[in-house]
Design a protein around this motif. Structure first.
Motif, short mmCIF file in Angstrom:
data_model
loop_
_atom_site.label_atom_id
_atom_site.label_comp_id
_atom_site.label_asym_id
_atom_site.label_seq_id
_atom_site.Cartn_x
_atom_site.Cartn_y
_atom_site.Cartn_z
N LEU A 154 -4.33 9.49 -5.34
CA LEU A 154 -5.71 9.80 -4.95
C LEU A 154 -5.73 10.53 -3.61
CD1 LEU A 154 -8.86 7.65 -5.17
CD2 LEU A 154 -8.24 8.67 -3.01
N LEU A 155 -5.02 10.00 -2.62
CA LEU A 155 -5.00 10.60 -1.29
C LEU A 155 -4.40 12.00 -1.33
CD1 LEU A 155 -3.86 7.52 0.82
CD2 LEU A 155 -6.17 8.48 0.65
N LEU B 61 -7.27 14.77 -0.62
CA LEU B 61 -7.17 15.27 0.76
C LEU B 61 -6.18 16.42 0.90
CD1 LEU B 61 -7.19 11.86 2.64
CD2 LEU B 61 -9.12 13.26 1.97
N GLN B 62 -5.58 16.85 -0.24
CA GLN B 62 -4.59 17.94 -0.23
C GLN B 62 -3.51 17.73 0.83
OE1 GLN B 62 -7.08 20.92 -2.22
NE2 GLN B 62 -6.76 18.88 -2.82
N LEU B 63 -2.89 16.56 0.80
CA LEU B 63 -1.90 16.22 1.82
C LEU B 63 -0.54 16.84 1.49
CD1 LEU B 63 -2.80 12.46 2.25
CD2 LEU B 63 -3.44 14.34 3.75
N GLU B 64 0.00 17.56 2.43
CA GLU B 64 1.33 18.15 2.30
C GLU B 64 2.38 17.07 2.62
OE1 GLU B 64 2.24 21.54 1.76
OE2 GLU B 64 0.16 21.86 1.19
N SER B 65 3.53 17.15 1.99
CA SER B 65 4.66 16.25 2.28
C SER B 65 4.26 14.78 2.23
CB SER B 65 5.27 16.56 3.65
OG SER B 65 5.61 17.91 3.74
N PHE B 66 3.39 14.43 1.31
CA PHE B 66 2.90 13.05 1.18
C PHE B 66 3.33 12.55 -0.20
CE2 PHE B 66 -0.40 9.80 0.50
CZ PHE B 66 -0.44 9.19 1.74
N GLY B 67 3.98 11.39 -0.23
CA GLY B 67 4.39 10.81 -1.51
C GLY B 67 5.49 11.59 -2.20
N CYS C 215 10.54 6.49 -0.34
CA CYS C 215 10.65 7.54 0.68
C CYS C 215 9.80 7.28 1.92
CB CYS C 215 10.29 8.90 0.09
SG CYS C 215 8.54 9.15 -0.23
N ALA C 216 8.77 6.46 1.81
CA ALA C 216 7.87 6.12 2.92
C ALA C 216 7.14 7.33 3.50
CB ALA C 216 8.61 5.37 4.02
N THR C 217 6.88 8.35 2.68
CA THR C 217 6.08 9.49 3.14
C THR C 217 4.60 9.27 2.85
OG1 THR C 217 6.45 10.71 1.09
CG2 THR C 217 7.97 11.16 2.92
N CYS C 218 4.24 8.08 2.37
CA CYS C 218 2.84 7.78 2.06
C CYS C 218 2.35 6.53 2.80
CB CYS C 218 2.66 7.61 0.55
SG CYS C 218 3.45 6.14 -0.13
N VAL C 219 2.88 6.31 4.02
CA VAL C 219 2.55 5.11 4.78
C VAL C 219 1.11 5.16 5.30
CG1 VAL C 219 3.16 3.71 6.81
CG2 VAL C 219 4.95 4.75 5.44
N VAL C 220 0.41 4.04 5.11
CA VAL C 220 -0.96 3.89 5.58
C VAL C 220 -1.12 2.52 6.25
CG1 VAL C 220 -1.96 5.38 3.79
CG2 VAL C 220 -1.78 2.92 3.37
N THR C 221 -2.14 2.39 7.07
CA THR C 221 -2.53 1.05 7.51
C THR C 221 -3.80 0.70 6.75
OG1 THR C 221 -3.82 1.82 9.41
CG2 THR C 221 -1.54 1.23 9.82
N ALA D 162 -12.74 -1.21 1.86
CA ALA D 162 -11.55 -1.16 2.71
C ALA D 162 -11.54 0.08 3.60
CB ALA D 162 -10.29 -1.18 1.85
N GLU D 163 -10.68 0.02 4.60
CA GLU D 163 -10.44 1.17 5.47
C GLU D 163 -8.94 1.48 5.38
OE1 GLU D 163 -12.25 1.43 9.58
OE2 GLU D 163 -10.11 1.33 10.07
N ILE D 164 -8.64 2.72 5.03
CA ILE D 164 -7.26 3.17 4.88
C ILE D 164 -7.01 4.26 5.92
CG2 ILE D 164 -5.56 4.20 3.31
CD1 ILE D 164 -6.79 1.56 2.22
N ARG D 165 -6.04 4.05 6.78
CA ARG D 165 -5.70 5.05 7.82
C ARG D 165 -4.33 5.64 7.49
NH1 ARG D 165 -7.63 5.83 13.01
NH2 ARG D 165 -8.83 3.90 12.82
N ILE D 166 -4.29 6.95 7.38
CA ILE D 166 -3.03 7.63 7.07
C ILE D 166 -2.20 7.71 8.36
CG2 ILE D 166 -1.97 9.79 6.30
CD1 ILE D 166 -4.56 10.14 4.57
N LEU D 167 -0.98 7.20 8.30
CA LEU D 167 -0.10 7.21 9.48
C LEU D 167 0.65 8.52 9.54
CD1 LEU D 167 1.60 3.71 9.76
CD2 LEU D 167 -0.32 4.60 11.02
N GLU D 168 0.69 9.08 10.71
CA GLU D 168 1.50 10.28 10.93
C GLU D 168 2.89 9.81 11.34
OE1 GLU D 168 0.19 13.35 10.39
OE2 GLU D 168 -1.70 12.39 9.87
#
Length: 109
Positions: A33-34, A38-44, A52-58, A102-108
């Motif tokens: 979904l993210l 959100l058109q996330l590059e290099s995510f997941g 791979c942990a490229t989709c880490v969120v809090t 919920a609140e999901i924060r994408i970690l850089e």
């Protein structure tokens, strides 16, 4: 007839709050979904297998079974030094009513 409720939650990316409204099972996982919404590059990058942990969120406010970590998730996160319950791999979170509010924060990383 059973009416499926909309699942509403907030995603925070680079300090910007993005309201999300979706339905149960609309994506295989929160990562998909993210990535799409959100058109996330290099995510997941591993495709959702929790390695791979490229989709880490809090996360804040996730309830029920969705709050539990299983399979590869705890191992992958601990290799990166993440031990807090709120830090998750979004590929391991299913789109269910557990995300409502919920609140999901994408970690850089």
């Amino acid at each position: 007839m059973h009416m499926e409720k909309t699942i509403n939650f907030t995603v925070i990316e680079n300090g910007i709050q993005i309201p999300i409204a979706t339905r149960h099972g609309s994506y295989p996982s929160l990562m998909y979904l993210l990535k799409e919404e959100l058109q996330l590059e290099s995510f997941g990058e591993c495709g959702g297998v929790g390695r791979c942990a490229t989709c880490v969120v809090t996360t804040k406010g996730i309830s029920g079974n969705s709050a539990l970590k299983d399979r590869n998730e705890p191992v992958t996160l601990s290799k990166l030094g993440f031990h807090e319950a709120a830090i998750r791999l979004s590929c391991q979170i299913h789109i269910t009513a557990d995300l409502n509010g919920a609140e999901i924060r994408i970690l850089e990383l």
